[in-house]
Structures are given as C-alpha cells and as structure tokens.
Design an enzyme around this catalytic site. Structure first.
Site, PDB file in Angstrom:
ATOM      1  N   TYR A   1     -17.033  24.803  15.640  1.00  0.00           N
ATOM      2  CA  TYR A   1     -15.847  24.442  14.994  1.00  0.00           C
ATOM      3  C   TYR A   1     -15.262  25.631  14.559  1.00  0.00           C
ATOM      4  CZ  TYR A   1     -17.913  19.782  14.454  1.00  0.00           C
ATOM      5  OH  TYR A   1     -18.466  18.553  14.581  1.00  0.00           O
TER       6      TYR A   1
ATOM      7  N   HIS B   1     -25.425  19.368  20.340  1.00  0.00           N
ATOM      8  CA  HIS B   1     -23.935  18.508  20.163  1.00  0.00           C
ATOM      9  C   HIS B   1     -23.580  17.635  21.535  1.00  0.00           C
ATOM     10  CE1 HIS B   1     -19.992  20.181  18.065  1.00  0.00           C
ATOM     11  NE2 HIS B   1     -19.942  18.960  18.207  1.00  0.00           N
TER      12      HIS B   1
ATOM     13  N   LEU C   1     -13.476   7.598  10.184  1.00  0.00           N
ATOM     14  CA  LEU C   1     -12.192   6.991   9.830  1.00  0.00           C
ATOM     15  C   LEU C   1     -11.159   7.066  11.274  1.00  0.00           C
ATOM     16  CD1 LEU C   1     -11.441   8.565   6.363  1.00  0.00           C
ATOM     17  CD2 LEU C   1     -12.188   6.219   6.983  1.00  0.00           C
TER      18      LEU C   1
ATOM     19  N   GLY D   1      -8.923   9.848  11.045  1.00  0.00           N
ATOM     20  CA  GLY D   1      -7.719   9.795   9.896  1.00  0.00           C
ATOM     21  C   GLY D   1      -7.289   8.409  10.182  1.00  0.00           C
ATOM     22  N   PHE D   2      -7.135   8.106  11.451  1.00  0.00           N
ATOM     23  CA  PHE D   2      -6.244   6.820  11.673  1.00  0.00           C
ATOM     24  C   PHE D   2      -6.483   5.626  10.840  1.00  0.00           C
ATOM     25  CE2 PHE D   2      -4.859   3.202  14.379  1.00  0.00           C
ATOM     26  CZ  PHE D   2      -3.631   3.437  14.444  1.00  0.00           C
TER      27      PHE D   2
ATOM     28  N   GLY E   1      -7.252   5.436   8.085  1.00  0.00           N
ATOM     29  CA  GLY E   1      -6.787   5.976   6.575  1.00  0.00           C
ATOM     30  C   GLY E   1      -5.400   5.385   6.419  1.00  0.00           C
TER      31      GLY E   1
HETATM   32  N1  LIG Z   1     -21.098  15.280  16.626  1.00  0.00           N
HETATM   33  C1  LIG Z   1     -19.609  15.580  17.027  1.00  0.00           C
HETATM   34  O1  LIG Z   1     -19.667  15.484  18.333  1.00  0.00           O
HETATM   35  C2  LIG Z   1     -18.508  15.259  16.001  1.00  0.00           C
HETATM   36  C3  LIG Z   1     -17.469  15.101  16.486  1.00  0.00           C
HETATM   37  C4  LIG Z   1     -16.247  15.392  15.570  1.00  0.00           C
HETATM   38  C5  LIG Z   1     -16.555  15.337  14.289  1.00  0.00           C
HETATM   39  N2  LIG Z   1     -17.543  15.542  13.766  1.00  0.00           N
HETATM   40  C6  LIG Z   1     -18.237  15.674  12.379  1.00  0.00           C
HETATM   41  O2  LIG Z   1     -17.379  14.400  11.755  1.00  0.00           O
HETATM   42  C7  LIG Z   1     -16.680  14.649  10.454  1.00  0.00           C
HETATM   43  C8  LIG Z   1     -15.404  13.965  10.220  1.00  0.00           C
HETATM   44  O3  LIG Z   1     -14.965  13.641  11.766  1.00  0.00           O
HETATM   45  P1  LIG Z   1     -13.214  14.043  11.675  1.00  0.00           P
HETATM   46  O4  LIG Z   1     -12.735  14.968  10.787  1.00  0.00           O
HETATM   47  O5  LIG Z   1     -12.982  13.953  13.191  1.00  0.00           O
HETATM   48  O6  LIG Z   1     -12.727  12.472  11.212  1.00  0.00           O
HETATM   49  P2  LIG Z   1     -12.653  11.446  10.121  1.00  0.00           P
HETATM   50  O7  LIG Z   1     -13.626  11.921   9.079  1.00  0.00           O
HETATM   51  O8  LIG Z   1     -12.734  10.127  10.562  1.00  0.00           O
HETATM   52  O9  LIG Z   1     -11.193  11.641   9.574  1.00  0.00           O
HETATM   53  C9  LIG Z   1     -10.731  12.853   8.899  1.00  0.00           C
HETATM   54  C10 LIG Z   1      -9.222  12.842   8.872  1.00  0.00           C
HETATM   55  O10 LIG Z   1      -8.973  11.729   7.881  1.00  0.00           O
HETATM   56  C11 LIG Z   1      -8.171  12.084   6.891  1.00  0.00           C
HETATM   57  N3  LIG Z   1      -8.710  11.320   5.636  1.00  0.00           N
HETATM   58  C12 LIG Z   1      -9.951  11.370   5.235  1.00  0.00           C
HETATM   59  N4  LIG Z   1      -9.933  10.460   4.249  1.00  0.00           N
HETATM   60  C13 LIG Z   1      -8.746   9.908   4.018  1.00  0.00           C
HETATM   61  C14 LIG Z   1      -8.327   8.692   3.241  1.00  0.00           C
HETATM   62  N5  LIG Z   1      -9.039   8.272   2.319  1.00  0.00           N
HETATM   63  N6  LIG Z   1      -7.057   8.278   3.473  1.00  0.00           N
HETATM   64  C15 LIG Z   1      -6.400   8.789   4.583  1.00  0.00           C
HETATM   65  N7  LIG Z   1      -6.622   9.683   5.174  1.00  0.00           N
HETATM   66  C16 LIG Z   1      -7.944  10.263   5.170  1.00  0.00           C
HETATM   67  C17 LIG Z   1      -8.472  13.359   6.622  1.00  0.00           C
HETATM   68  O11 LIG Z   1      -7.197  13.951   6.284  1.00  0.00           O
HETATM   69  P3  LIG Z   1      -6.850  14.642   4.817  1.00  0.00           P
HETATM   70  O12 LIG Z   1      -7.309  16.040   4.944  1.00  0.00           O
HETATM   71  O13 LIG Z   1      -5.450  14.565   4.544  1.00  0.00           O
HETATM   72  O14 LIG Z   1      -7.876  13.665   3.850  1.00  0.00           O
HETATM   73  C18 LIG Z   1      -8.796  14.160   8.080  1.00  0.00           C
HETATM   74  O15 LIG Z   1      -7.400  14.464   8.874  1.00  0.00           O
HETATM   75  C19 LIG Z   1     -16.283  16.241  11.194  1.00  0.00           C
HETATM   76  O16 LIG Z   1     -15.882  17.059   9.984  1.00  0.00           O
HETATM   77  C20 LIG Z   1     -17.613  16.837  11.738  1.00  0.00           C
HETATM   78  O17 LIG Z   1     -18.393  17.235  10.837  1.00  0.00           O
HETATM   79  C21 LIG Z   1     -18.823  15.302  14.792  1.00  0.00           C
END
Ligand SMILES: NC(=O)c1ccc[n+]([C@@H]2O[C@H](COP(=O)([O-])OP(=O)(O)OC[C@H]3O[C@@H](n4cnc5c(N)ncnc54)[C@H](OP(=O)(O)O)[C@@H]3O)[C@@H](O)[C@H]2O)c1
Length: 395
Positions: free
Chosen positions: A120, A189, A271, A274-275, A277
């Site tokens: 990251y 990963h 989420l 973010g979608f 949300g």
């Molecule tokens: N192992 C893997 O291959 C892998 C891949 C991807 C991600 N990850 C891990 O998973 C974690 C989360 O994944 P992600 O960031 O891809 O997706 P996510 O948690 O599904 O979505 C994050 C997004 O959602 C928005 N959000 C959060 N809470 C919200 C709410 N209550 N209402 C509306 N929007 C909201 C955030 O924007 P705001 O900032 O505006 O709240 C952000 O842009 C990452 O931080 C990482 O640690 C792992």
C-alpha cells in the site's frame, strides 16, 4: 496464558519483558482504557479492550471474535479497520494528523485489528499506521502482507514473490515501519506460482516460532491451497473479497472449508470499495493519481449506473429499520458466520461510527432471506478486477 505457554508459542523471554515494560508505558499514556489491557495483551496474546471501558452510547465495537482455534486462535474486535485507503488508492487522503487521530478514535471505540500491507504505497501506509500506533502497540494488533514483487520500490505486476527470503525481508520491514515487535497476522497477499504453499507455510511457521508474527493467513486462495497450507502450519485467517456483490467464497468452497477447519475469515473491501455505502454514482470522479477504482470494470459509469439498483435494495431494506446501506452490508457479513471479521476502511469519523454501529445489528433469518433474494434478482454488471489482477486469484 502462562509464561511457559508463551515460550511454547515462540515468544522469547526478552520479548516478553520488553512488552510488559511497554505495557506499563502504554497504561500511563492513555488511562482512558482499562489498565489491564496492555499487560494482558502482552501475556495472553489477546487484546482485551473491554466493552466496560467504552462510554455507554458511544458508537463502538464491544464484541470480540476469535479467528481459528488452538495455537492459531486470535481474539480481536468483531470489526477491524482497513487502513489502506487512508493514504492509498481511495482518492481523498486526509493529512497525516487527521489519519492518526482517526486511528486513535478507532482504538478508543474498541477496534483492536488494523490492516495494512507492504504494497500500500510501498511502505507508505505501514509507516502511517506505525506513527498512529506509537504508544498503543501493546493494546492492538496490526496485520500486514507479503508476496507482491517489488524492484527498487516499483511493483512488478506480472510476478509474485513468496520466496522465504522475500517473506523474511518484508517481515523485517513491516516490523520496522509499524514499530511493533510482532505482527498480529502476516498474510500472503497473492499466491506465487513458483513457490509451493508448503514452503510459505513453513516460513511463516518459523516466523511464529521466532516471535516475529503471532499468526499467518492467505488472501484469495482456493480450498485446496488452504488445506495444504493448514497441514504444515495452522492458518488463522483467510482474507479475501466478500460482500453482497462478490460472493465467490460461498461458491468455491472457501467459506465452508474455513468453517470445517475452524479458520477465521476476514472479508476485505466489505463495502465493495465504498460502492455499497451509497455515495458513489455514475458521475463520481476518482483521483487519477490515487485511486485504482477508475481502472476497475465495475467502477465504469455504465456499470455503476446498473449496479446502483443493488444499493437501492439495501437502502429500501435499511430505510424502514433506521440503518444505512453501509450498515446493512456490514451487518449482513457479521450475521453470516461468527468467525467473520470485516475490515472496512474510511477517512471519516462519521463513517467509522456508522460502520461500528453495524456490530450491534442482528438480522432474523427471514430478513436475511428477504435481503439476499432481492439482491440476487439483480445481475452484477462489470467484473471486480481487470484481467491481470483476476489472473492472480485462485479459482
Ligand atoms: N487482501 C487484499 O487483497 C485486499 C485488497 C483490498 C483491500 N484490502 C483491505 O481491505 C480494506 C478495506 O478495503 P477497501 O478500502 O478497498 O474497501 P471498503 O472498505 O469496502 O470501502 C472503503 C471506501 O468506502 C467508503 N466508506 C467507508 N464507510 C462508509 C460509509 N459508512 N458510507 C459511505 N462510504 C463509506 C470510504 O470512503 P470515506 O473515506 O469517504 O469513508 C472508502 O472509500 C483495505 O483498507 C485493506 O486493508 C485487502
């Protein structure tokens, strides 16, 4: 857990003493949390941010969940915090102070698992998390990840590297960047076709015995790989994508195998980036310099327009119950299995609070059936990854 058991788990006496001393320091720094917390984490390998120390009415995660069992058991808050988006791939990136404050808010609200990775921003996210956790490391856990191939800090996207040398190199860097003595979970990963999973499991087993990591896991692997790996060194958690718009782990047997073997499951992007949300529409513009969503088929305007019907289903369901679409999505995951710990990411306190409140939501089986039926009636448009990224996922 007794001291002999700690040594059995590979945590050295030196590490134990140092940790106990740090535990004392942590207690002085933030007395708001229960005094036993830091010391207990050092002794038992469990964080015990207790529900009793969180003010009543505060949006928080008060429940804990245990991923896996026996020596691989890992007890953490029922919801973790995905740190990636704080400064990588999610457009808006608040200044460092704001990010640090948000992580502290999450800790005060009971979160004990913070997820990051070498990749990251190539150490950038780990360093930010390390800054935020200064003074708190004996009270919470960090998970990080190895396995992508980097040359001079630039990712070689066509290759992976899970050789023992690289795993150890990443581990040392992660420990340094994060300022911790031990990683809570160290995940592979993506699979490296050139390195058998048994070699990866053996290397992680050595790191556990050396006290550098408490537990290990893998991302986006299939059931066969999990079985092979688990035989060599018990796996604590599988971290793969799982949410209303991507339920592959139900179809490919991974979730069922986790249940069978008693392995925990950590849904990433819970989420759907973010979608779910409900704040993204076909006119949303992503930061061209810091957001991978613009490259993903599912985030192209036509796909977003079509898939908004799914968000509307969550909205209709949540409206009558006084909960948001993000809460419906997260609560659904938490209600799926008791060994699931989602790790949503956010840059905002209001979203953090909203997401944590999902931990208090319980659905009846009739509600789950109603919700799933309504979502299943809408075909998801656009694949989640591009062809190269998808080729790295084990089917
Ligand atoms: N192992 C893997 O291959 C892998 C891949 C991807 C991600 N990850 C891990 O998973 C974690 C989360 O994944 P992600 O960031 O891809 O997706 P996510 O948690 O599904 O979505 C994050 C997004 O959602 C928005 N959000 C959060 N809470 C919200 C709410 N209550 N209402 C509306 N929007 C909201 C955030 O924007 P705001 O900032 O505006 O709240 C952000 O842009 C990452 O931080 C990482 O640690 C792992």
């Amino acid at each position: 857990m007794k001291k002999e058991q700690i040594q059995e788990n590979g945590i050295s006496r030196r590490g134990f003493l140092k940790r106990t001393a740090l535990a004392g320091a942590a207690i002085c720094i933030a007395p708001a949390l229960e005094k036993v917390t830091a010391a207990e984490k050092a002794i038992t390998g469990k964080s015990s941010v207790s529900a009793a120390t969180i003010p009543a009415g505060m949006a928080a995660v008060r429940a804990q969940r245990t991923l896996s069992s026996g020596k691989a058991a890992f007890t953490i808050s029922a919801m973790g915090f995905g740190c990636m988006g704080l400064n990588h791939h999610r457009s808006q990136s608040p200044d460092e102070k704001t990010c640090i404050r948000l992580i502290h808010e999450a800790i005060e609200r009971g979160v004990t698992l913070f997820d990051t990775a070498e990749s990251y921003g190539y150490h950038k996210n780990e360093k930010l998390v390390g800054e935020a956790l200064k003074g708190y490391t004996d009270r919470v856990f960090v998970s990080s990840k190895f396995g992508h191939k980097f040359v001079n800090g630039v990712q070689v996207k066509t290759e992976e590297d899970s050789t023992p040398t690289n795993i150890r190199r990443v581990c040392e860097n992660s420990l340094r960047n994060l300022g911790v003595e031990t990683l809570g979970i160290f995940y592979q990963h993506r699979v490296d076709p050139a390195t058998p999973i048994e070699v990866v499991a053996e290397t992680c087993g050595e790191l556990i015995r050396e006290g550098k990591i408490l537990h290990w896991g893998m991302c986006e692997v299939n059931a066969e790989t999990i079985r092979r790996a688990h035989k060599v060194c018990p796996v604590t958690a599988i971290q793969s994508e799982y949410h209303f718009m991507h339920r592959a782990v139900e179809e490919n047997g991974v979730l069922a195998l986790c249940e069978e073997l008693g392995i925990g499951f950590v849904p990433y992007s819970p989420l759907n980036r973010g979608f779910l949300g409900g704040m993204i529409n076909e006119y949303t513009r992503f930061d061209t310099a810091n957001d991978n969503r613009q490259t993903l088929p599912r985030f192209q305007p036509e796909a977003i327009r079509a898939n908004t019907r799914i968000v509307e289903v969550l909205n209709a369901f949540g409206r009558t119950r006084g909960i948001t679409t993000a809460q419906v999505a997260l609560a659904w995951l938490l209600n799926r299995r008791p060994f699931i710990v989602p790790i949503p990411g956010t840059t905002k306190l209001s979203h953090l609070e909203e997401n944590l409140r999902a931990c208090d939501i319980v659905f009846t089986s009739e509600e789950v059936t109603e919700l799933e039926k309504a979502v299943a009636a809408i075909p998801v448009v656009g694949s989640r990854y591009d062809a190269l990224q998808e080729s790295k996922i084990q089917k």
